[in-house]
Design a protein around this motif. Structure first.
Motif, PDB file in Angstrom:
ATOM      1  N   ILE A  29       0.860  -1.193   0.000  1.00 27.12           N
ATOM      2  CA  ILE A  29       0.000   0.000   0.000  1.00 27.12           C
ATOM      3  C   ILE A  29       0.890   1.235   0.000  1.00 27.12           C
ATOM      4  N   PRO A  30       0.970   1.968  -1.104  1.00 24.50           N
ATOM      5  CA  PRO A  30       1.820   3.161  -1.163  1.00 24.50           C
ATOM      6  C   PRO A  30       1.307   4.241  -0.207  1.00 24.50           C
ATOM      7  N   ASP A  32       1.760   7.355  -0.377  1.00 25.82           N
ATOM      8  CA  ASP A  32       1.274   8.557  -1.064  1.00 25.82           C
ATOM      9  C   ASP A  32      -0.167   8.392  -1.538  1.00 25.82           C
ATOM     10  N   VAL A  33      -0.609   7.147  -1.744  1.00 26.06           N
ATOM     11  CA  VAL A  33      -2.014   6.910  -2.086  1.00 26.06           C
ATOM     12  C   VAL A  33      -2.901   7.311  -0.916  1.00 26.06           C
ATOM     13  N   LEU A  34      -2.517   6.903   0.294  1.00 27.26           N
ATOM     14  CA  LEU A  34      -3.299   7.259   1.477  1.00 27.26           C
ATOM     15  C   LEU A  34      -3.289   8.770   1.698  1.00 27.26           C
ATOM     16  N   GLY A  36      -2.874  11.062  -0.491  1.00 20.53           N
ATOM     17  CA  GLY A  36      -3.549  11.770  -1.570  1.00 20.53           C
ATOM     18  C   GLY A  36      -5.054  11.845  -1.415  1.00 20.53           C
ATOM     19  N   HIS A  37      -5.651  10.900  -0.682  1.00 25.72           N
ATOM     20  CA  HIS A  37      -7.102  10.931  -0.502  1.00 25.72           C
ATOM     21  C   HIS A  37      -7.545  12.229   0.173  1.00 25.72           C
ATOM     22  N   ARG A  40      -7.540  15.216  -2.267  1.00 25.28           N
ATOM     23  CA  ARG A  40      -8.532  15.008  -3.322  1.00 25.28           C
ATOM     24  C   ARG A  40      -9.938  15.312  -2.814  1.00 25.28           C
ATOM     25  N   GLU A 223      -9.133   3.366  -1.726  1.00 21.53           N
ATOM     26  CA  GLU A 223      -7.954   2.573  -2.083  1.00 21.53           C
ATOM     27  C   GLU A 223      -6.939   2.566  -0.938  1.00 21.53           C
ATOM     28  N   GLY A 224      -6.420   1.406  -0.636  1.00 19.17           N
ATOM     29  CA  GLY A 224      -5.435   1.276   0.430  1.00 19.17           C
ATOM     30  C   GLY A 224      -6.034   0.975   1.785  1.00 19.17           C
TER      31      GLY A 224
END
Length: 238
Positions: A29-30, A32-34, A36-37, A40, A223-224
């Motif tokens: 789980i990157p 930066d994905v977490l 970025g939520h 956004r 995601e994540g």
């Protein structure tokens, strides 16, 4: 009238505030994905601006205090810089300790919410920066009055309240939060006494949320493994 205020925060599963203290994301789980939520969803609200407390604003503004020689005596009334259609970056700063050095924070127009006891030198500094300011009473704790000014003077209809925990607690106590938007990281802090996303500093035994209830309006797994919750705040009549 005042703006509709959404408290938009990220938290660990134990309700803590600072991501630097969270456990790391699980394998695959990157991080930066977490992260970025949050931005956004923040942008998706299309709010007229955002509100943070003094400590957080100091970290973001990164300005330094300037010496203003022989500042003029200025009235304790709102001052509007050139907003130029930008969103508002509102800092709750009763004692006048935030230094901007410019008229914006991250491109959004800087607005200080002050107490009337701030110095003329600080007001002169804000004016030189091109920032705006409003007053929240003598001590800077009239948050309802300040929010009403943001609506009447800047036309703000929706604002995001984004911490820290002490400011969120003060807004809750004043009945100024209309909605919570909470992103729960798949992580834990785990240390007793760590600041939470709502951290009211008032008399012992005081309940800042008294007379208010939360109604779940949205629940989504992102995601994540992050969970996004939205709760409307309902208030008892009277």
């Amino acid at each position: 009238m005042r703006p509709h205020i959404i408290c938009h925060m990220g938290t660990s599963i134990d309700g803590r505030l600072h991501p630097s203290r969270f456990t790391k994301a699980a394998a695959g789980i990157p991080a930066d994905v977490l992260r970025g939520h949050y931005e956004r969803i923040h942008d998706g609200f299309n709010a007229d601006g955002w509100i943070i407390g003094r400590v957080t604003m100091n970290e973001m503004a990164k300005g330094t205090e300037r010496h203003i020689a022989n500042p003029p005596k200025l009235p304790r009334e709102a001052h509007l810089g050139n907003r130029d259609g930008r969103r508002l970056a509102v800092g709750i700063d009763p004692s006048g300790r935030v230094h901007f050095g410019k008229d914006n924070v991250g491109g959004d127009h800087a607005v200080a919410v002050l107490g009337e006891q701030v110095s003329d030198a600080h007001l002169a500094e804000l004016r030189e920066d091109g920032a705006s300011y409003v007053f929240a009473g003598r001590k800077g704790d009239d948050l309802p009055g300040a929010m009403a000014q943001l609506a009447s003077l800047f036309g703000a209809k929706t604002l995001l309240l984004e911490g820290g925990g002490g400011i969120n607690g003060a807004f809750l106590k004043h009945g100024l939060i209309d909605e919570f938007s909470t992103l729960i990281f798949p992580a834990v802090d785990g240390v007793a006494g760590s600041q939470s996303i709502v951290d009211y500093h008032g008399p012992e035994g005081d309940r800042p949320g008294a007379g208010q209830s939360l109604r779940l309006t949205h629940c989504e797994t992102l995601e994540g493994g992050m969970i996004w919750l939205r709760h409307a705040v309902e208030r008892a009549p009277g």
